[in-house]
Design an enzyme around this catalytic site. Structure first.
Site, PDB file in Angstrom:
ATOM      1  N   ASP A 198      43.259  31.643  40.955  1.00 25.08           N
ATOM      2  CA  ASP A 198      42.067  30.551  40.880  1.00 25.08           C
ATOM      3  C   ASP A 198      41.004  30.800  41.808  1.00 25.08           C
ATOM      4  OD1 ASP A 198      43.807  30.077  43.279  1.00 25.08           O
ATOM      5  OD2 ASP A 198      42.700  28.263  43.633  1.00 25.08           O
ATOM      6  N   GLU A 199      39.929  30.159  41.462  1.00 23.80           N
ATOM      7  CA  GLU A 199      38.664  30.166  42.656  1.00 23.80           C
ATOM      8  C   GLU A 199      38.287  31.543  42.926  1.00 23.80           C
ATOM      9  OE1 GLU A 199      39.335  25.818  44.440  1.00 23.80           O
ATOM     10  OE2 GLU A 199      40.331  27.224  45.410  1.00 23.80           O
TER      11      GLU A 199
END
Length: 520
Positions: free
Chosen positions: A329-330
């Site tokens: 993620d991210e």
């Protein structure tokens, strides 16, 4: 995922009652078979035919049922003061735990009569789930740590129960603030009460590295040192022996540990320890703030994949469960093409070492997610996510963790002293009032493996903080994962939850007394 979006004899003459038929016992009222959290699938009450625990009561079990019987006796002895010996043979006044074929996976049948109690299941996990139900059918004082002078009576009748979803999870972030093994064991005990069967441990992030890796020993020497974590107050790490003991402790309570190493983003702590993991070979500064999205492994450097494979190999060797979470993620500092290259290399590595790849929903961008049969953890707030739907259609499965519903680190309201609010405020009803089978467009219910409630630890410091943010919202999410959709009813749930409150009080749990609930 965080700040940026952050075989029982049937009594056929009795009427069938489902969990929705009860709105919970009134304060001080008699406990009924339908007063359980999560709601049971079917209940057939037999008024006047309850079973009383006395000094003559025994627990009967043999073979693989015996450890579950031991946990039951351990739970009931302190408050009752009764010996409750575990024996192999049958007899009167006994609570019998029986393994037999024919029950749904993790399902059980509980038959309570004045002569005795029978709990039957096909697997020990089903018996354990039945034990959690049985405990809630006794008065709340059963959670006391010292003997209480009460009549310990189980209501008569039958329960037939089984889970809606195979995966019912809770996640605890050890990276932003390290939680000691004793705190993790306490959380395992608490979540197991609600038939949660997976504990996802977030073991690395920009602010800390919390699991020992022999081949890269500076990860914990530097990333687990004092001064790491948000605010510099969350140092510490799990040794391999610590981790193995937690895995064993969880397994005894029929909880599977899912370890996560977050990458290619969220790797600043690893790069502080090993500058060769950066693209320019220079060590970044240690970070103790809450920002995200600034770090990345170098997708075109073979050192990256040597590091990743070593970590996956060592983590897989000490993890008996089927899943290994690789984050994903991210990764805002990883170019899209580099991200796809990274996932194409790394997802198959998880399979190479015998585990099912698992990652946050960004991994759905990569065809390798479907090709490796990965589990995609959806944390978004939207109802449509084409990449996830496509990946699921091609072979991936989904665990649902919508941030605006189940992120336990979100504040309850403006006055909540802990937590964040980037996904909004989440009260108990917000956590309860949604249907996992209908959340994502293009993702049919049969591709939903289950639900998970993450608890990020940027603002947490203690077990009391964990409990305040997790309870009472976690039981709401547990009910969505376990109970049939037909039982979903807010008024019933809030009444049962209010009646559960005294149990937390007796356990010494610091729970949030939501104003949405009438606490007994």
């Amino acid at each position: 995922m965080r700040l940026s979006r952050l075989a029982v004899t049937l009594v056929v003459a009795l009427p069938l009652v489902t969990a929705t038929a009860s709105s919970g016992s009134p304060p001080g009222g008699a406990i009924t078979l339908s007063d359980v959290i999560p709601a049971v699938a079917e209940a057939i009450p037999a008024p006047g035919d309850g079973f009383r625990l006395t000094g003559s009561t025994t627990i009967t079990a043999s073979g693989a049922a015996t450890p579950v019987a031991g946990l039951l006796a351990e739970a009931l002895r302190p408050a009752t003061g009764l010996p409750l010996p575990i024996i192999a043979g049958g007899g009167a006044e006994t609570i019998a735990l029986v393994l037999e074929p024919g029950h749904p996976d993790e399902g059980y049948r509980l038959h309570i009569r004045s002569q005795g109690v029978e709990l039957r299941a096909s697997r020990p996990a089903g018996l354990f789930a039945g034990v959690q139900t049985l405990r809630q059918l006794l008065p709340p004082e059963i959670e006391s740590k010292t003997p209480r002078r009460l009549r310990w009576v189980l209501p008569g009748g039958q329960i037939k129960d089984h889970p809606r979803y195979a995966y019912r999870g809770a996640m605890l972030d050890l990276a932003r603030h390290f939680h000691e093994p004793a705190e993790i064991r306490r959380y395992i005990d608490q979540i197991s009460r609600f038939k949660i069967n997976h504990l996802h441990l977030h073991l690395s992030d920009d602010q800390g590295w919390r699991i020992e890796i022999d081949s890269w020993s500076r990860l914990t020497e530097v990333g687990g040192a004092p001064g790491t974590g948000v605010g510099g107050r969350g140092g510490g790490f799990l040794t391999k022996d610590d981790y193995r003991e937690l895995v064993r402790y969880a397994a005894d309570r029929h909880i599977t540990v899912v370890p996560e190493i977050d990458m290619p983003g969220h790797v600043n702590a690893a790069q502080v320890a090993y500058p060769e993991l950066t693209c320019d070979g220079k060590a970044p500064r240690q970070r103790t703030d809450m920002r995200v999205g600034y770090s990345s492994l170098c997708a075109h450097d073979e050192t990256t994949y040597r590091f990743v494979e070593d970590v996956i190999r060592e983590l897989a060797e000490m993890t008996p469960g089927p899943y290994l979470h690789i984050g994903g993620d991210e990764a805002m500092s990883t170019p899209h093409g580099s991200y796809l290259i990274f996932q194409k290399r790394v997802l198959p590595l998880v399979r190479k070492y015998g585990k099912i790849p698992y990652g946050w929903h960004e991994i759905a961008q990569s065809p390798a997610a479907a090709q490796t049969g990965a589990v995609i953890q959806f944390w978004g707030q939207e109802s449509s996510h084409p990449a996830v739907a496509t990946s699921v259609a091609d072979g991936a499965r989904v665990v649902l963790s919508p941030a605006d519903r189940v992120y336990l680190d979100m504040r309850y309201d403006l006055l909540t002293p802990l937590g964040l609010a980037w996904a909004g405020h989440i009260e108990v009803r917000d956590a309860y009032d949604w249907d996992p089978g209908r959340l994502l467009y293009g993702v049919p219910e049969e591709k939903v493996l289950g639900v998970e409630a993450p608890l990020w630890s940027e603002t947490l410091r203690s077990s009391a903080d964990i409990e305040f943010m997790a309870f009472p919202r976690l039981p709401a999410i547990a009910e969505l994962g376990w109970s049939p959709r037909s039982t979903h009813d807010w008024e019933s749930f809030r009444a049962r939850l209010g009646a559960y409150g005294p149990r937390w009080t007796h356990q010494g749990v610091r729970f949030h007394r939501s104003t949405q609930i009438h606490w007994s």
